[in-house]
Design a protein around this motif. Structure first.
Motif, PDB file in Angstrom:
ATOM      1  N   SER A 218       0.834  -1.204   0.000  1.00 37.08           N
ATOM      2  CA  SER A 218       0.000   0.000   0.000  1.00 37.08           C
ATOM      3  C   SER A 218       0.871   1.259   0.000  1.00 37.08           C
ATOM      4  O   SER A 218       2.101   1.185   0.090  1.00 37.08           O
ATOM      5  N   VAL A 219       0.201   2.421   0.002  1.00 38.96           N
ATOM      6  CA  VAL A 219       0.917   3.705   0.037  1.00 38.96           C
ATOM      7  C   VAL A 219       1.780   3.809   1.301  1.00 38.96           C
ATOM      8  O   VAL A 219       2.805   4.484   1.312  1.00 38.96           O
ATOM      9  N   VAL A 220       1.346   3.127   2.360  1.00 35.62           N
ATOM     10  CA  VAL A 220       2.114   3.161   3.623  1.00 35.62           C
ATOM     11  C   VAL A 220       3.529   2.635   3.398  1.00 35.62           C
ATOM     12  O   VAL A 220       4.512   3.189   3.899  1.00 35.62           O
ATOM     13  N   HIS A 221       3.635   1.552   2.598  1.00 36.60           N
ATOM     14  CA  HIS A 221       4.966   0.987   2.319  1.00 36.60           C
ATOM     15  C   HIS A 221       5.803   1.974   1.493  1.00 36.60           C
ATOM     16  O   HIS A 221       7.010   2.098   1.695  1.00 36.60           O
ATOM     17  N   LEU A 222       5.120   2.643   0.551  1.00 34.29           N
ATOM     18  CA  LEU A 222       5.833   3.637  -0.268  1.00 34.29           C
ATOM     19  C   LEU A 222       6.370   4.760   0.618  1.00 34.29           C
ATOM     20  O   LEU A 222       7.552   5.107   0.559  1.00 34.29           O
ATOM     21  N   LYS A 223       5.497   5.282   1.475  1.00 37.54           N
ATOM     22  CA  LYS A 223       5.896   6.403   2.348  1.00 37.54           C
ATOM     23  C   LYS A 223       7.030   5.986   3.281  1.00 37.54           C
ATOM     24  O   LYS A 223       8.004   6.727   3.483  1.00 37.54           O
ATOM     25  N   GLY A 224       6.929   4.768   3.827  1.00 35.21           N
ATOM     26  CA  GLY A 224       7.977   4.267   4.730  1.00 35.21           C
ATOM     27  C   GLY A 224       9.310   4.146   4.008  1.00 35.21           C
ATOM     28  O   GLY A 224      10.363   4.515   4.556  1.00 35.21           O
ATOM     29  N   THR A 225       9.267   3.661   2.771  1.00 36.95           N
ATOM     30  CA  THR A 225      10.506   3.481   2.004  1.00 36.95           C
ATOM     31  C   THR A 225      11.135   4.843   1.687  1.00 36.95           C
ATOM     32  O   THR A 225      12.348   5.024   1.813  1.00 36.95           O
ATOM     33  N   LEU A 226      10.293   5.818   1.315  1.00 33.44           N
ATOM     34  CA  LEU A 226      10.825   7.142   0.976  1.00 33.44           C
ATOM     35  C   LEU A 226      11.405   7.832   2.203  1.00 33.44           C
ATOM     36  O   LEU A 226      12.467   8.472   2.134  1.00 33.44           O
ATOM     37  N   ASP A 227      10.734   7.686   3.353  1.00 34.93           N
ATOM     38  CA  ASP A 227      11.258   8.292   4.580  1.00 34.93           C
ATOM     39  C   ASP A 227      12.575   7.627   4.990  1.00 34.93           C
ATOM     40  O   ASP A 227      13.504   8.295   5.444  1.00 34.93           O
ATOM     41  N   LEU A 242       4.120  13.584   0.385  1.00 39.41           N
ATOM     42  CA  LEU A 242       3.580  13.236  -0.930  1.00 39.41           C
ATOM     43  C   LEU A 242       2.538  14.269  -1.326  1.00 39.41           C
ATOM     44  O   LEU A 242       1.692  14.634  -0.507  1.00 39.41           O
ATOM     45  N   ARG A 243       2.623  14.742  -2.573  1.00 40.80           N
ATOM     46  CA  ARG A 243       1.607  15.665  -3.107  1.00 40.80           C
ATOM     47  C   ARG A 243       0.918  14.976  -4.271  1.00 40.80           C
ATOM     48  O   ARG A 243       1.588  14.334  -5.083  1.00 40.80           O
ATOM     49  N   GLY A 280       9.007  11.692  -8.755  1.00 38.54           N
ATOM     50  CA  GLY A 280       7.668  11.131  -8.846  1.00 38.54           C
ATOM     51  C   GLY A 280       7.539   9.761  -8.197  1.00 38.54           C
ATOM     52  O   GLY A 280       8.530   9.042  -8.019  1.00 38.54           O
ATOM     53  N   ALA A 281       6.303   9.422  -7.853  1.00 40.49           N
ATOM     54  CA  ALA A 281       6.039   8.108  -7.254  1.00 40.49           C
ATOM     55  C   ALA A 281       4.557   7.788  -7.367  1.00 40.49           C
ATOM     56  O   ALA A 281       3.764   8.645  -7.763  1.00 40.49           O
ATOM     57  N   GLY A 282       4.201   6.582  -7.027  1.00 40.30           N
ATOM     58  CA  GLY A 282       2.779   6.230  -7.029  1.00 40.30           C
ATOM     59  C   GLY A 282       2.570   4.730  -6.899  1.00 40.30           C
ATOM     60  O   GLY A 282       3.525   3.962  -6.792  1.00 40.30           O
ATOM     61  N   MET A 283       1.283   4.347  -6.884  1.00 35.28           N
ATOM     62  CA  MET A 283       0.932   2.930  -6.846  1.00 35.28           C
ATOM     63  C   MET A 283       0.816   2.445  -8.290  1.00 35.28           C
ATOM     64  O   MET A 283       0.153   3.094  -9.108  1.00 35.28           O
ATOM     65  N   VAL A 284       1.462   1.311  -8.581  1.00 38.71           N
ATOM     66  CA  VAL A 284       1.523   0.840  -9.972  1.00 38.71           C
ATOM     67  C   VAL A 284       0.100   0.653 -10.524  1.00 38.71           C
ATOM     68  O   VAL A 284      -0.746   0.002  -9.894  1.00 38.71           O
ATOM     69  N   HIS A 285      -0.137   1.236 -11.700  1.00 31.21           N
ATOM     70  CA  HIS A 285      -1.456   1.192 -12.332  1.00 31.21           C
ATOM     71  C   HIS A 285      -1.794  -0.260 -12.703  1.00 31.21           C
ATOM     72  O   HIS A 285      -0.936  -0.987 -13.225  1.00 31.21           O
ATOM     73  N   PRO A 286      -3.067  -0.695 -12.457  1.00 30.19           N
ATOM     74  CA  PRO A 286      -3.433  -2.089 -12.772  1.00 30.19           C
ATOM     75  C   PRO A 286      -3.136  -2.474 -14.229  1.00 30.19           C
ATOM     76  O   PRO A 286      -2.723  -3.608 -14.497  1.00 30.19           O
ATOM     77  N   THR A 287      -3.300  -1.516 -15.140  1.00 24.56           N
ATOM     78  CA  THR A 287      -3.013  -1.817 -16.554  1.00 24.56           C
ATOM     79  C   THR A 287      -1.527  -2.162 -16.748  1.00 24.56           C
ATOM     80  O   THR A 287      -1.178  -3.026 -17.553  1.00 24.56           O
ATOM     81  N   VAL A 288      -0.671  -1.469 -16.010  1.00 21.52           N
ATOM     82  CA  VAL A 288       0.771  -1.732 -16.126  1.00 21.52           C
ATOM     83  C   VAL A 288       1.083  -3.136 -15.585  1.00 21.52           C
ATOM     84  O   VAL A 288       1.854  -3.902 -16.182  1.00 21.52           O
ATOM     85  N   LEU A 289       0.431  -3.494 -14.473  1.00 23.01           N
ATOM     86  CA  LEU A 289       0.622  -4.849 -13.917  1.00 23.01           C
ATOM     87  C   LEU A 289       0.192  -5.883 -14.953  1.00 23.01           C
ATOM     88  O   LEU A 289       0.910  -6.862 -15.199  1.00 23.01           O
ATOM     89  N   LYS A 290      -0.948  -5.641 -15.572  1.00 26.06           N
ATOM     90  CA  LYS A 290      -1.446  -6.590 -16.592  1.00 26.06           C
ATOM     91  C   LYS A 290      -0.454  -6.694 -17.742  1.00 26.06           C
ATOM     92  O   LYS A 290      -0.178  -7.789 -18.235  1.00 26.06           O
TER      93      LYS A 290
END
Ligand code: DAH
Length: 337
Positions: A218-227, A242-243, A280-290
């Motif tokens: 989740s975003v929590v993991h992203l935020k933890g990694t960036l911090d 994050l903005r 930049g950062a974000g949660m991987v888009h489902p289309t990209v996963l596919k």
């Protein structure tokens, strides 16, 4: 005769300089030399004495010549090999790794400590990996020739034209295809190319890209990694924020800022109200996963990516400096680091 010989040998052995040897040669064997004078006297001797004296004089002469040659060699050798071990040595000038190499190593080791694995994907890449698989629309401006270096070869029927990869995100779908099954914890650091050249942009630069995919990310993991990165790379009191933003390949998407290290987030000349923009950062888009053959109903992931040069200059406190200096081979600049 023997007195002359002994005197000559003693003086030769005492001689400390090569030119003294030349003077001694003249003193004994020159036209008015001591041995020459004796030779001149031979004519007054009887026939038998003449013969004996001749043999003796020749012997003395060659002994003196030998002694002169030996002493000359000795003086030459000692001049060459004389070594004073008590004088401090001259230190050779030692260079250091280029700033960008230092930055890549530091960034790698920071992320490797939390399980990221380095990967590298092609610098000359198909449109599909650089744009298409990442959900860029057909008419996205990044695909424009004014933005990206398009390679002049026939397009691939499936993957489209080729370009010098404009970002490390083109490694995302390649990594998913390579790994086949999550978990994925990739760090892709590579050269990127864009049509740009000004105080804060160079046409060839480096980015680093993180990609994490697993169950329940989740975003929590992203935020933890960036911090974690902010604390370990920039300093223990630094944090990120994050903005909301928009990238085609992440949903939601963010711009990542880091707290200013100079004013401690109060706001100063260097930052925008206490924060500096990182990337930049974000949660991987489902289309990209596919597109990477990963099932978005089972797995989620996050990604982040930005410039190595800028990040390193920010760390060195050179936020407002000219980024082109990094590639200028100006030793006065490079030696400061
Ligand atoms: N590829 C983007 C760029 O070059 C940066 C980026 C944004 C990378 C968001 C990401 C991300 O992984 O999630 O501007």
């Amino acid at each position: 005769m023997l007195d002359v010989k002994n005197e000559a040998l003693a003086q030769i052995v005492d001689a400390g300089k090569i030119n003294e040897l030349g003077e001694l040669k003249i003193a004994y064997l020159g036209r008015n030399g001591k041995l020459t004078k004796l030779i001149k006297k031979i004519k007054d001797l009887s026939a038998i004495e003449k013969k004996q004296a001749g043999i003796l004089i020749n012997e003395v002469k060659s002994t003196i010549l030998d002694a002169l040659a030996t002493q000359k060699n000795t003086l030459k050798e000692s001049a060459r090999d004389w070594f004073d071990a008590s004088i401090p040595g001259k230190k050779p000038k030692i260079g250091h790794l280029h700033l960008v190499t230092q930055a890549i190593r530091e960034i790698s080791s920071t992320f490797e400590k939390i399980g990221f694995v380095r990967a590298r994907y092609p610098e000359v890449e198909w449109d599909w990996y650089a744009f298409g698989s990442l959900n860029f629309s057909k008419w996205h401006p990044a695909r424009d020739e004014w933005e990206t270096f398009i390679v002049d070869i026939n397009p691939h029927p499936k993957y489209g034209p080729m370009a010098l990869t404009p970002h490390t995100s083109s490694g995302q779908v390649r990594e998913m295809m390579r790994a086949k099954n999550p978990p994925i914890r990739m760090l892709n650091i590579a050269k990127n190319y864009r049509r740009q050249s000004d105080i804060s942009h160079v046409p060839m630069f480096h980015q680093f890209e993180g990609l994490v995919i697993d169950k329940g990310i989740s975003v929590v993991h992203l935020k933890g990694t960036l911090d974690y990165f902010a604390r370990n790379f920039f300093g223990k009191n630094r944090k990120t924020r994050l903005r909301p933003y928009n990238f085609p390949f992440t949903e939601p998407s963010f711009e990542v800022d880091i707290s200013c290290g100079i004013c401690k987030s109060k706001g100063c000349k260097l930052c925008k109200e206490g924060w500096l923009e990182l990337g930049g950062a974000g949660m991987v888009h489902p289309t990209v996963l596919k597109n990477g053959k990963i099932d978005p109903s089972k797995y989620t992931g996050f990604a982040f990516g930005w410039g190595v040069e800028r990040t390193y200059m920010m760390k060195a406190g050179l936020e407002i400096g000219d980024i082109r200096l990094l590639y200028s081979t100006d030793l006065k600049f490079l030696r400061q680091f």
